[in-house]
Scaffold this active site. Structure first.
Site, short mmCIF file in Angstrom:
data_model
loop_
_atom_site.label_atom_id
_atom_site.label_comp_id
_atom_site.label_asym_id
_atom_site.label_seq_id
_atom_site.Cartn_x
_atom_site.Cartn_y
_atom_site.Cartn_z
N THR A 1 41.94 30.15 46.31
CA THR A 1 42.77 30.71 45.25
C THR A 1 42.22 32.03 44.70
OG1 THR A 1 41.62 29.21 43.74
CG2 THR A 1 43.79 28.53 44.50
N SER B 1 40.24 35.22 36.51
CA SER B 1 41.41 35.61 37.29
C SER B 1 41.03 36.84 38.09
CB SER B 1 42.58 35.94 36.37
OG SER B 1 43.62 36.55 37.10
N ARG B 2 41.18 36.76 39.41
CA ARG B 2 40.75 37.89 40.26
C ARG B 2 41.80 39.00 40.29
NH1 ARG B 2 39.07 33.38 43.66
NH2 ARG B 2 36.96 32.87 43.01
N VAL B 3 42.95 38.75 39.68
CA VAL B 3 43.95 39.82 39.55
C VAL B 3 43.71 40.58 38.26
CG1 VAL B 3 46.42 40.30 39.32
CG2 VAL B 3 45.63 38.61 40.97
#
Length: 511
Positions: free
Chosen positions: A338, A364-366
């Site tokens: 994910t 959150s990698r976004v």
């Protein structure tokens, strides 16, 4: 009465002209073993992996194992009516489920059949449950926010449309509640939601459906249910069925949110199937391909490029941990697949900080790409404030003499924790989240008693709805903060005139 030979001849010729030689050929096999939702059959030499087979009693099965002398079949339904020696035939079809707009608002099982008592679903469209995930060139970067309505998520771990964000935590820490609140917040957001319940009690699923109905969310939601009393194959297939239903809308250029609740139970069902099919077990008695089972499901979530319509499918998989152990096999698998995780802390949950999102472990990698500019501006320091607060809080327990700067940090941290608390099924629109976080980060809550923070929040929302709805509307439509002086003045005026509750005032004076 005499019939001439010519008439007989003409009649025979006419019959022969209309004659069609229909020869039906079906490849059949013989069941050699059945039990625990699995069957083996001999004689199906040309069967394909994932192909649908039909047993003589009308129940369907799916080919799972292809071996040298027989095929392993997972039975999609009641296997008690199948016996050794029964015939099973190939259908030539890959496992598929019905899809389309007609599915919206319905509760279906893993095969797409309605189980809500509202009659048949009138759709002629179907899609295979297994589908290759979009390739690199078919995707585009995630840049549009998916607002969950939960302050601690939208501010600290923002989710974008097309992202895969894991919700992870121990049992009974509010994982499903977060997912359901995210679905409730999609009202009027032009989003189709699919909630896949895997191994949840039937009473629990009914409760969730009633909640969705009460808030009007079933108008844009499909519920796929595979209860604990269902055979293991249906629990294994359920998330793939949900993904297929979501892909139909994504390929039409729409935005979709899919919740898989939860993948731990799907992994257990897959392990059960694999061991009965005599596949070699891997680490922790899971088959080695459990990673592939989850990755080929979650990789289907994507933001498609403009040439393909620009649709998106956002995945919120849920995974259960044992005593907060995120290093176990299934959690580490899904974390690596994910784009970030929302970690729920049981200590926070039981101490009353709900939703119990651990800002230190959640990521959150976004990130900021999935936030509106106004939110990015007001939430920039939140994570640092929380981290330093938790660090100082444990340190402050041992010393009474604290300097003013440390006291100020502790006070701001306590108010941050209070602001991030939120009631069940009460998602907030993003403009109101920006308003309360602006009040917090600009120091307007510093002089207010911690017990009055939620009262302040409730009243400032009411005041702005009544007198400054234009400012809130500007945040909603443009994504930017309104004229800073005008906005700041409005917040300051409210804070200056705020009346704390008398009980808290008396309590603080007596201290």
């Amino acid at each position: 009465m005499s019939i001439k030979a010519e008439e007989i001849s003409a009649l025979i010729k006419k019959q022969l002209e209309g004659y069609e030689d229909e020869l039906a050929v079906a490849e059949t096999g013989v069941v050699t073993y059945v039990g625990d939702g699995v069957a083996r059959a001999y004689g199906l030499d040309n069967a394909l992996s994932g192909e649908l087979l039909e047993f003589q009693n009308g129940v369907y099965g799916m080919v799972q194992n292809l071996e040298s002398n027989d095929v392993g079949i997972v039975v999609l339904g009641d296997f008690t009516g199948i016996s050794e020696g029964d015939t099973v035939k190939r259908t030539g079809k890959i496992m598929e489920v019905p899809v389309g707009e007609e599915m919206v608002g319905r509760v279906v099982n893993s095969l797409g059949q309605p189980i809500d008592g509202n009659g048949d679903i009138d759709t002629d469209k179907s899609a295979p449950i297994e589908h290759k995930a979009p390739g690199i060139m078919e995707r585009k970067s995630v840049d549009e926010p998916l607002q969950t309505g939960i302050k601690s998520i939208d501010a600290l771990v923002p989710i974008g449309r097309g992202q895969r964000e894991l919700i992870i935590g121990d049992r009974k820490t509010g994982k499903t509640s977060i997912a359901v609140d995210a679905i409730l917040n999609q009202k009027d957001q032009d989003m189709i939601c699919i909630y896949v319940a895997i191994g949840q009690k039937d009473s629990t699923i009914r409760q969730q459906v009633e909640t969705l109905k009460r808030f009007g969310a079933m108008d844009y939601t499909v519920v796929v249910s595979a209860g604990p009393s269902e055979p293991a194959p249906l629990l294994y297939v359920a998330p793939y069925a949900g993904a297929a239903m979501g892909e139909y809308f994504m390929n039409k250029g729409k935005d979709v949110l899919v919740v898989y609740d939860d993948l731990t139970k799907q992994a257990n069902a897959y392990r059960e199937l694999s061991l009965i099919l005599r596949r070699p077990p891997g680490r922790e008695a899971y088959p080695g391909d459990i990673f592939y089972t989850h990755s080929r499901l979650l990789e289907r979530a994507a933001k498609l490029n403009d040439e393909l319509g620009g649709g998106s499918m956002t995945a919120l998989p849920i995974v259960e941990t044992q005593a907060g152990d995120v290093s176990a096999y299934i959690p580490t698998n899904v974390i690596s697949i994910t784009d970030g995780q929302i970690f729920l802390n049981s200590d926070m949950f039981y101490s009353g900080s709900r939703p119990a999102i651990d800002a230190g472990t959640s990521v959150s990698r976004v990130g900021g790409d999935a936030q509106i500019k106004a939110m990015k501006k007001v939430a920039g320091t939140l994570r640092l404030d929380l981290a330093s607060y938790h660090e100082l809080e444990s340190f402050a327990q041992f010393g009474s003499d604290l300097d003013e700067a440390t006291k100020a940090k502790l006070d701001r941290g306590a108010r941050t924790v209070e602001v991030l608390k939120q009631g069940l099924h009460s998602p907030l629109p993003v403009e109101k989240q920006v308003l309360i976080l602006y009040s917090l980060t600009h120091g307007y809550l510093d002089k207010i008693n911690v017990d009055d923070v939620l009262k302040f929040e409730k009243e400032i929302f009411e005041a702005f709805d009544a007198s400054h709805s234009d400012l809130l509307n500007e945040i909603k439509t443009t994504g930017n903060l309104p004229d800073e002086d005008k906005f700041d003045t409005a917040v300051k005026d409210f804070a200056d005139n705020f009346q704390p509750s008398t009980t808290n005032t008396e309590a603080s004076e007596s201290k």
